[in-house]
Write a protein that holds these residues in place. Structure first.
Motif, PDB file in Angstrom:
ATOM      1  N   SER A 189       0.832  -1.208   0.000  1.00 61.09           N
ATOM      2  CA  SER A 189       0.000   0.000   0.000  1.00 61.09           C
ATOM      3  C   SER A 189       0.867   1.259   0.000  1.00 61.09           C
ATOM      4  N   VAL A 190       2.054   1.202   0.631  1.00 60.62           N
ATOM      5  CA  VAL A 190       2.971   2.343   0.598  1.00 60.62           C
ATOM      6  C   VAL A 190       3.448   2.570  -0.834  1.00 60.62           C
ATOM      7  N   ILE A 191       3.841   1.502  -1.514  1.00 57.19           N
ATOM      8  CA  ILE A 191       4.313   1.616  -2.901  1.00 57.19           C
ATOM      9  C   ILE A 191       3.200   2.131  -3.802  1.00 57.19           C
ATOM     10  N   GLU A 192       1.996   1.590  -3.650  1.00 62.22           N
ATOM     11  CA  GLU A 192       0.870   2.053  -4.464  1.00 62.22           C
ATOM     12  C   GLU A 192       0.592   3.529  -4.221  1.00 62.22           C
ATOM     13  N   ARG A 193       0.614   3.939  -2.953  1.00 69.39           N
ATOM     14  CA  ARG A 193       0.347   5.338  -2.618  1.00 69.39           C
ATOM     15  C   ARG A 193       1.396   6.246  -3.253  1.00 69.39           C
ATOM     16  N   LEU A 194       2.658   5.848  -3.192  1.00 74.08           N
ATOM     17  CA  LEU A 194       3.722   6.673  -3.763  1.00 74.08           C
ATOM     18  C   LEU A 194       3.654   6.722  -5.288  1.00 74.08           C
ATOM     19  N   LEU A 195       3.314   5.609  -5.927  1.00 72.35           N
ATOM     20  CA  LEU A 195       3.231   5.597  -7.385  1.00 72.35           C
ATOM     21  C   LEU A 195       2.010   6.350  -7.901  1.00 72.35           C
ATOM     22  N   ARG A 196       0.990   6.496  -7.063  1.00 71.71           N
ATOM     23  CA  ARG A 196      -0.206   7.258  -7.468  1.00 71.71           C
ATOM     24  C   ARG A 196      -0.106   8.732  -7.120  1.00 71.71           C
ATOM     25  N   ALA A 197       0.897   9.101  -6.328  1.00 72.67           N
ATOM     26  CA  ALA A 197       1.055  10.496  -5.918  1.00 72.67           C
ATOM     27  C   ALA A 197       1.382  11.360  -7.129  1.00 72.67           C
ATOM     28  N   PRO A 198       0.751  12.523  -7.244  1.00 73.74           N
ATOM     29  CA  PRO A 198       1.037  13.388  -8.398  1.00 73.74           C
ATOM     30  C   PRO A 198       2.424  14.015  -8.301  1.00 73.74           C
TER      31      PRO A 198
END
Length: 121
Positions: free
Chosen positions: A38-47
Protein backbone atom coordinates in the motif's frame (compact mmCIF):
# COMPACT_ATOMS: atom_id res chain seq x y z
CA UNK A 1 1.34 18.95 59.16
CA UNK A 2 0.50 19.37 55.57
CA UNK A 3 2.61 17.78 52.97
CA UNK A 4 3.28 19.73 49.78
CA UNK A 5 3.31 17.97 46.48
CA UNK A 6 6.08 18.74 44.05
CA UNK A 7 3.61 18.43 41.14
CA UNK A 8 1.79 21.59 42.23
CA UNK A 9 4.78 23.87 41.92
CA UNK A 10 5.03 26.46 39.18
CA UNK A 11 7.99 27.65 37.18
CA UNK A 12 10.42 26.23 34.66
CA UNK A 13 11.17 23.14 36.75
CA UNK A 14 7.50 22.21 37.14
CA UNK A 15 6.46 18.98 35.44
CA UNK A 16 4.60 19.44 32.18
CA UNK A 17 0.95 18.55 32.18
CA UNK A 18 -0.22 17.02 28.94
CA UNK A 19 -3.42 15.57 27.68
CA UNK A 20 -3.41 11.93 26.75
CA UNK A 21 -3.23 11.34 23.02
CA UNK A 22 -1.53 14.59 22.05
CA UNK A 23 2.04 13.44 21.73
CA UNK A 24 3.57 12.19 18.50
CA UNK A 25 4.28 8.86 20.11
CA UNK A 26 0.61 8.41 20.97
CA UNK A 27 -0.47 9.28 17.43
CA UNK A 28 2.10 6.94 15.91
CA UNK A 29 1.13 4.17 18.31
CA UNK A 30 -2.56 4.48 17.43
CA UNK A 31 -1.97 4.62 13.67
CA UNK A 32 -2.54 1.29 11.90
CA UNK A 33 0.49 -0.18 10.15
CA UNK A 34 0.56 0.34 6.40
CA UNK A 35 1.68 -2.61 4.31
CA UNK A 36 4.63 -2.27 1.95
CA UNK A 37 2.37 -2.79 -1.03
CA UNK A 38 0.00 0.00 0.00
CA UNK A 39 2.97 2.34 0.60
CA UNK A 40 4.31 1.62 -2.90
CA UNK A 41 0.87 2.05 -4.46
CA UNK A 42 0.35 5.34 -2.62
CA UNK A 43 3.72 6.67 -3.76
CA UNK A 44 3.23 5.60 -7.39
CA UNK A 45 -0.21 7.26 -7.47
CA UNK A 46 1.05 10.50 -5.92
CA UNK A 47 1.04 13.39 -8.40
CA UNK A 48 4.41 14.71 -9.54
CA UNK A 49 5.44 17.59 -11.78
CA UNK A 50 6.69 16.55 -15.23
CA UNK A 51 7.28 18.24 -18.56
CA UNK A 52 5.33 16.72 -21.44
CA UNK A 53 5.57 18.22 -24.92
CA UNK A 54 7.32 21.26 -23.46
CA UNK A 55 4.46 22.00 -21.05
CA UNK A 56 4.62 21.44 -17.29
CA UNK A 57 2.02 18.92 -16.22
CA UNK A 58 0.97 17.08 -13.05
CA UNK A 59 0.64 13.33 -13.44
CA UNK A 60 0.87 10.22 -11.24
CA UNK A 61 4.45 9.14 -10.54
CA UNK A 62 3.98 5.81 -12.35
CA UNK A 63 2.75 7.60 -15.49
CA UNK A 64 5.75 9.97 -15.36
CA UNK A 65 8.15 7.03 -15.00
CA UNK A 66 6.58 5.20 -17.95
CA UNK A 67 6.60 8.40 -20.02
CA UNK A 68 10.34 8.80 -19.40
CA UNK A 69 11.01 5.15 -20.24
CA UNK A 70 9.11 5.47 -23.54
CA UNK A 71 10.91 8.71 -24.43
CA UNK A 72 14.33 7.22 -23.70
CA UNK A 73 13.52 4.00 -25.51
CA UNK A 74 12.41 5.96 -28.59
CA UNK A 75 15.72 7.83 -28.40
CA UNK A 76 17.54 4.49 -28.68
CA UNK A 77 18.27 3.68 -25.03
CA UNK A 78 18.27 -0.13 -24.97
CA UNK A 79 18.27 -0.35 -21.16
CA UNK A 80 15.13 1.83 -20.99
CA UNK A 81 13.45 -0.38 -23.62
CA UNK A 82 14.28 -3.57 -21.67
CA UNK A 83 12.96 -1.99 -18.46
CA UNK A 84 9.75 -0.90 -20.20
CA UNK A 85 9.24 -4.39 -21.65
CA UNK A 86 9.81 -6.03 -18.26
CA UNK A 87 7.30 -3.71 -16.64
CA UNK A 88 4.77 -4.39 -19.42
CA UNK A 89 5.13 -8.15 -18.87
CA UNK A 90 4.82 -7.69 -15.10
CA UNK A 91 1.71 -5.53 -15.51
CA UNK A 92 0.07 -8.12 -17.79
CA UNK A 93 0.76 -10.93 -15.30
CA UNK A 94 -0.50 -8.99 -12.28
CA UNK A 95 -3.38 -6.97 -13.66
CA UNK A 96 -7.03 -7.79 -13.14
CA UNK A 97 -8.84 -9.81 -15.77
CA UNK A 98 -10.07 -7.80 -18.72
CA UNK A 99 -13.73 -7.45 -19.53
CA UNK A 100 -14.83 -10.23 -21.83
CA UNK A 101 -18.00 -9.98 -23.89
CA UNK A 102 -19.54 -13.29 -24.92
CA UNK A 103 -22.33 -13.49 -27.46
CA UNK A 104 -24.66 -16.40 -26.94
CA UNK A 105 -26.33 -18.03 -29.92
CA UNK A 106 -29.81 -19.22 -29.14
CA UNK A 107 -33.20 -19.20 -30.89
CA UNK A 108 -33.94 -15.61 -29.84
CA UNK A 109 -30.63 -14.12 -31.04
CA UNK A 110 -30.78 -16.08 -34.30
CA UNK A 111 -34.32 -14.85 -34.99
CA UNK A 112 -33.36 -11.29 -34.06
CA UNK A 113 -30.33 -11.35 -36.39
CA UNK A 114 -32.46 -12.77 -39.23
CA UNK A 115 -35.10 -10.06 -38.86
CA UNK A 116 -32.58 -7.30 -39.61
CA UNK A 117 -34.23 -4.90 -37.18
CA UNK A 118 -31.93 -2.57 -35.33
CA UNK A 119 -33.32 -0.26 -32.66
CA UNK A 120 -31.30 2.99 -32.61
CA UNK A 121 -31.48 4.47 -29.18
Amino acid sequence: MTETKHDDRAGPRAPKKRKKGNSRKDRARNKPDESQLSVIERLLRAPVAAVKDGQPERMPALQAIMFQLVQRSLAGDKKAERTRQKFEEFAKRNSAAELEVVFVDNDYTTAFAASGEVDNV
